[in-house]
Design an enzyme around this catalytic site. Structure first.
Site, short mmCIF file in Angstrom:
data_model
loop_
_atom_site.label_atom_id
_atom_site.label_comp_id
_atom_site.label_asym_id
_atom_site.label_seq_id
_atom_site.Cartn_x
_atom_site.Cartn_y
_atom_site.Cartn_z
N CYS A 373 0.83 -1.20 0.00
CA CYS A 373 0.00 0.00 0.00
C CYS A 373 0.87 1.26 0.00
O CYS A 373 0.36 2.37 -0.14
CB CYS A 373 -0.93 0.02 1.20
SG CYS A 373 -0.08 0.01 2.80
N GLU A 419 -2.95 0.31 -4.26
CA GLU A 419 -2.25 -0.93 -3.92
C GLU A 419 -1.44 -1.36 -5.14
O GLU A 419 -1.93 -1.32 -6.28
CB GLU A 419 -3.26 -2.04 -3.57
CG GLU A 419 -4.10 -1.77 -2.34
CD GLU A 419 -3.39 -2.10 -1.05
OE1 GLU A 419 -2.29 -2.69 -1.10
OE2 GLU A 419 -3.93 -1.77 0.02
#
Length: 426
Positions: A373, A419
């Protein structure tokens, strides 16, 4: 750029100033900080993210050389929101929303967030009625720990069926147990029989905490009323969700993310899937020989075991604890020639160095899928350690990995976050 300009203005304000009445400018400033891409169309947002990920990968490529899709839900997609309590632009200390400014610059202010594109209406309603409750309570909110106060954050967690779990954190200060019981009963009545009943909560939890963040083990979540868990449907599985468990904040985006992991990993009936995040492994269990899951939070492991049992999944084995402690011994027991595919999904701080060592030094791991992330910072260090030549000084003795493919998956529309799924092989 908008967020940076806003930050520069905030830094120039060295002394507290009169904040003025609440108007649209405060709401726009909050939107610029929390969802800085909200002014752009979704197509433009994806272009911004694509270019950002491209730059990150180009930077990674240069490091490694020295060593030799669209989310279908773009509005109201968050299934979990954490609302703070603090002084608003109008000076009201019982304002529920998100922070603008910094404590360092002494310009921190809490702004209501019901206008943000990523917050569902149900979460905004829960925050609104928590503020109504606070206005009625004789107890002050806990704005700063050293200054006293009691009422703190409010968390709203919803599923695709509309069920809502709410969690209130409360600083007990010096209250006696009988006084605490009175406060718990008061907040329970407000959300079951008072005006807060309109929120139609599935469950309400109460956590006494003298820390910024603490787990169920540190301070147990107390169920004031309702069901102890909520459930979510994910890729054909019924997922068991407790107050303490991690679950991706965008359910539809999570399905896309896990499908991407499955496609890149290439798992089959002859592979063992090592998952340092139990939910991904559960979603792929039917395609593998065995899933070995490692999770730090005991409650998350209990959720994973319940989910496996309820869905008839019998090839999963879950372990509670720090991955750097469990992984080396676990991998030793599996060095029997069977192919291991590893999936890691660390927090923003990246993987612990000992986890990288264990993965690097296990010859049975031929494929690694790294979900990040925050692909810069510590993740960059992880990638370099995975791909560098063997280094006895750093105890990186196994064959190096090679970064083969990178796929960005957007779980956070209207924000710059993304992501990044990285495929490594050796």
């Amino acid at each position: 750029m908008i967020a940076k300009k806003c930050q520069r203005r905030q830094k120039s304000q060295k002394k507290p100033r009169h904040l003025g009445p609440l108007d649209d400018s405060w709401q726009e400033r909050l939107a610029d900080v929390v969802t800085p891409l909200w002014r752009l169309s979704y197509e433009e947002q994806l272009k911004v993210k694509f270019e950002a990920q491209k730059k990150i990968l180009q930077r990674l490529e240069s490091y490694l050389q020295m060593l030799n899709g669209v989310n279908p839900v773009i509005n109201g997609y968050r299934n979990k929101s954490t609302f703070s309590v603090n002084r608003g632009p109008d000076g009201n200390p019982k304002t529920v929303g998100y922070y603008l400014g910094t404590w360092r610059d002494r310009n921190m202010v809490c702004v209501r967030s019901n206008h943000l594109k990523n917050i569902p209406k149900k979460h905004s309603q829960v925050a609104q009625y928590y503020e109504v409750f606070l206005q009625q309570s004789p107890l002050e909110p806990c704005l700063l720990f050293p200054e006293g106060g009691y009422w703190r954050e409010r968390i709203a967690h919803t599923n695709s069926q509309g069920h809502t779990m709410a969690i209130i954190t409360f600083h007990p200060q010096e209250l006696r147990q009988e006084e605490l019981c009175v406060e718990k009963e008061t907040v329970k009545k407000f959300f079951t029989k008072g005006s807060g009943a309109v929120c139609d909560l599935t469950s309400l939890y109460f956590q006494e905490s003298a820390m910024t963040r603490c787990s169920h083990q540190q301070s147990p979540y107390q169920l004031l009323f309702g069901e102890p868990h909520i459930f979510e449907d994910l890729l054909g599985l019924k997922i068991h969700i407790s107050p303490d468990a991690f679950f991706q904040v965008n359910t539809a985006g999570a399905e896309m993310l896990y499908r991407t992991v499955g496609e890149l990993s290439g798992v089959n009936s002859n592979t063992i899937l090592l998952d340092i995040c139990c939910v991904i492994g559960l979603s792929l269990a039917q395609y593998t020989s065995q899933v070995l899951g490692i999770e730090l939070m005991e409650q998350a492991v209990e959720d994973a075991r319940w989910t496996a049992a309820f869905n008839g999944i019998t090839n999963c084995e879950f372990h509670t604890g720090r991955a750097e402690k469990i992984l080396p011994q676990l991998l030793k027991s599996k060095e029997d020639g069977q192919l291991i595919v590893a999936v890691v999904n660390p927090a923003r701080a990246g993987l612990h160095y000992q986890v990288v060592q264990a993965i690097r030094n296990c010859g049975a791991i031929r494929i690694l899928v790294f979900v990040s992330c925050k692909p810069h910072g510590e993740t960059t260090r992880n990638i370099i350690e995975l791909c560098c030549p063997p280094n006895s000084a750093k105890k990186l003795l196994g064959e190096r990995f090679v970064l083969r493919q990178a796929v960005p998956v957007d779980l956070f529309p209207h924000t710059p976050h993304c992501e990044l799924v990285l495929l490594f092989t050796r």
